[in-house]
Every structure is written in structure tokens, then in C-alpha cells.
Design a protein around this motif. Structure first.
Motif, short mmCIF file in Angstrom:
data_model
loop_
_atom_site.label_atom_id
_atom_site.label_comp_id
_atom_site.label_asym_id
_atom_site.label_seq_id
_atom_site.Cartn_x
_atom_site.Cartn_y
_atom_site.Cartn_z
N ILE A 182 0.88 -1.17 0.00
CA ILE A 182 0.00 0.00 0.00
C ILE A 182 0.91 1.22 0.00
CG2 ILE A 182 -1.70 1.32 1.29
CD1 ILE A 182 -2.76 -1.34 2.33
N TYR A 183 0.76 2.06 -1.00
CA TYR A 183 1.59 3.24 -1.13
C TYR A 183 0.95 4.43 -0.43
CZ TYR A 183 4.42 0.68 -4.45
OH TYR A 183 5.25 -0.23 -5.02
N ILE A 184 1.77 5.14 0.36
CA ILE A 184 1.36 6.34 1.07
C ILE A 184 2.12 7.50 0.45
CG2 ILE A 184 1.21 7.45 3.34
CD1 ILE A 184 -0.41 4.79 3.02
N ASP A 185 1.48 8.66 0.32
CA ASP A 185 2.08 9.78 -0.41
C ASP A 185 3.45 10.22 0.10
OD1 ASP A 185 0.07 9.93 -2.31
OD2 ASP A 185 -1.09 11.38 -1.15
N THR A 186 3.58 10.38 1.42
CA THR A 186 4.84 10.90 1.94
C THR A 186 5.32 10.12 3.16
OG1 THR A 186 3.82 12.48 3.47
CG2 THR A 186 4.24 13.26 1.21
N MET A 187 6.61 10.21 3.41
CA MET A 187 7.19 9.60 4.60
C MET A 187 6.62 10.26 5.86
SD MET A 187 11.15 9.08 3.28
CE MET A 187 11.78 9.24 4.91
N GLU A 188 6.39 11.56 5.79
CA GLU A 188 5.83 12.28 6.93
C GLU A 188 4.44 11.73 7.29
OE1 GLU A 188 4.51 16.80 8.26
OE2 GLU A 188 5.48 16.49 6.33
N GLU A 189 3.61 11.52 6.29
CA GLU A 189 2.27 10.99 6.51
C GLU A 189 2.32 9.58 7.11
OE1 GLU A 189 -1.82 10.20 3.93
OE2 GLU A 189 -0.08 11.08 2.94
N LEU A 190 3.22 8.75 6.60
CA LEU A 190 3.37 7.39 7.12
C LEU A 190 3.88 7.41 8.56
CD1 LEU A 190 3.12 4.38 6.66
CD2 LEU A 190 5.35 4.42 5.52
N GLY A 191 4.84 8.28 8.85
CA GLY A 191 5.34 8.40 10.22
C GLY A 191 4.25 8.80 11.19
N LYS A 192 3.43 9.78 10.81
CA LYS A 192 2.33 10.21 11.67
C LYS A 192 1.34 9.08 11.92
CE LYS A 192 2.37 15.14 10.70
NZ LYS A 192 1.66 16.27 10.09
N ALA A 193 1.04 8.30 10.88
CA ALA A 193 0.12 7.18 11.03
C ALA A 193 0.67 6.13 11.99
CB ALA A 193 -0.16 6.54 9.67
N CYS A 194 1.99 6.06 12.09
CA CYS A 194 2.64 5.11 12.99
C CYS A 194 2.84 5.67 14.39
CB CYS A 194 3.99 4.68 12.41
SG CYS A 194 3.85 3.74 10.89
N GLY A 195 2.47 6.94 14.57
CA GLY A 195 2.59 7.55 15.89
C GLY A 195 3.99 8.02 16.23
N ILE A 196 4.80 8.30 15.21
CA ILE A 196 6.15 8.81 15.47
C ILE A 196 6.25 10.23 14.90
CG2 ILE A 196 7.21 6.54 15.59
CD1 ILE A 196 8.27 6.95 12.75
N SER A 197 7.18 10.99 15.44
CA SER A 197 7.28 12.40 15.06
C SER A 197 8.21 12.65 13.87
CB SER A 197 7.75 13.22 16.25
OG SER A 197 9.02 12.76 16.69
N ILE A 198 8.76 11.59 13.30
CA ILE A 198 9.61 11.73 12.12
C ILE A 198 9.00 10.89 10.99
CG2 ILE A 198 11.72 12.18 13.42
CD1 ILE A 198 12.48 9.23 12.98
N GLY A 199 9.50 11.09 9.80
CA GLY A 199 9.00 10.34 8.66
C GLY A 199 9.42 8.88 8.73
N ALA A 200 8.62 8.04 8.09
CA ALA A 200 8.93 6.61 8.01
C ALA A 200 8.86 6.19 6.55
CB ALA A 200 7.94 5.79 8.83
N ALA A 201 9.87 5.48 6.10
CA ALA A 201 9.89 5.00 4.72
C ALA A 201 8.94 3.83 4.54
CB ALA A 201 11.31 4.58 4.32
N THR A 202 8.90 2.93 5.51
CA THR A 202 8.09 1.73 5.42
C THR A 202 7.50 1.38 6.78
OG1 THR A 202 9.91 0.23 5.91
CG2 THR A 202 9.53 0.76 3.59
N ALA A 203 6.46 0.57 6.73
CA ALA A 203 5.86 0.01 7.94
C ALA A 203 5.14 -1.27 7.52
CB ALA A 203 4.89 0.99 8.58
N ALA A 204 4.86 -2.11 8.50
CA ALA A 204 4.13 -3.34 8.20
C ALA A 204 3.23 -3.71 9.36
CB ALA A 204 5.10 -4.49 7.93
N ILE A 205 2.06 -4.24 9.02
CA ILE A 205 1.17 -4.82 10.01
C ILE A 205 1.54 -6.30 10.10
CG2 ILE A 205 -1.22 -5.44 10.54
CD1 ILE A 205 -2.09 -2.91 9.03
N LEU A 206 1.69 -6.76 11.32
CA LEU A 206 2.11 -8.15 11.54
C LEU A 206 0.91 -9.08 11.69
CD1 LEU A 206 4.97 -7.47 14.11
CD2 LEU A 206 5.15 -7.70 11.62
N LYS A 207 1.15 -10.33 11.37
CA LYS A 207 0.12 -11.35 11.57
C LYS A 207 -0.10 -11.52 13.06
CE LYS A 207 1.49 -13.85 7.42
NZ LYS A 207 2.12 -15.07 6.90
N GLY A 208 -1.31 -11.74 13.43
CA GLY A 208 -1.60 -11.85 14.86
C GLY A 208 -2.03 -13.19 15.21
#
Length: 82
Positions: free
Chosen positions: A56-82
């Protein structure tokens, strides 16, 4: 989909952690910022294809970082199997 990431407790953030979770078969959904360097995009895309995961592509690293609850940009993230 970004809302799914915000609400997840079982997730990883960042290139190394995302790649590690994909390689271990622990990731069920991968997020990638569109404004990452090309070599990062290539690495993530290659690993996801190898393991049959869509990205799933997100427009910016800043937007992805915010979605992850961090104050800096994030290049990637993943939801883990539960």
C-alpha cells in the motif's frame, strides 16, 4: 488502509524492521512511502513480491510516520500477523 495501520498494535516501522518481518513471514500488509529513495523502493518491492505481499503506497514519509505515531518520517511500515 492508513487507518488500519494507526489502529494496529502489532506493527513494525522502518526499513530494517519491515524487511525482517517480510523475510520471516510475519508481515501481512506492507506500507511504503512514495517519496523514498529508489533503492529503498526496489528492496521493499522485491521482498514483497518474493513473499507474495502487496504494497500500500502512502504519499509521503511524513504521513506514514504520523500514522505510525512517530514524530519523524517513516519510509516503510508493516502490520504483523496476529
Amino acid at each position: 488502509m492508513l487507518q488500519d495501520l494507526k489502529n494496529q498494535k502489532m506493527r513494525v516501522v522502518g526499513l530494517k524492521q519491515t524487511l525482517k518481518s517480510v523475510q520471516a513471514g510475519e508481515a501481512k500488509q506492507v506500507f511504503l512511502a512514495r517519496d523514498v529513495d529508489e533503492y529503498i523502493e526496489d528492496m521493499v518491492t522485491e521482498e514483497c513480491q518474493r513473499h507474495g505481499l502487496s504494497i500500500i503506497y502512502i504519499d509521503t514519509m511524513e504521513e506514514l510516520g504520523k500514522a505510525c505515531g512517530i514524530s519523524i518520517g517513516a519510509a516503510t511500515a508493516a502490520i504483523l500477523k496476529g
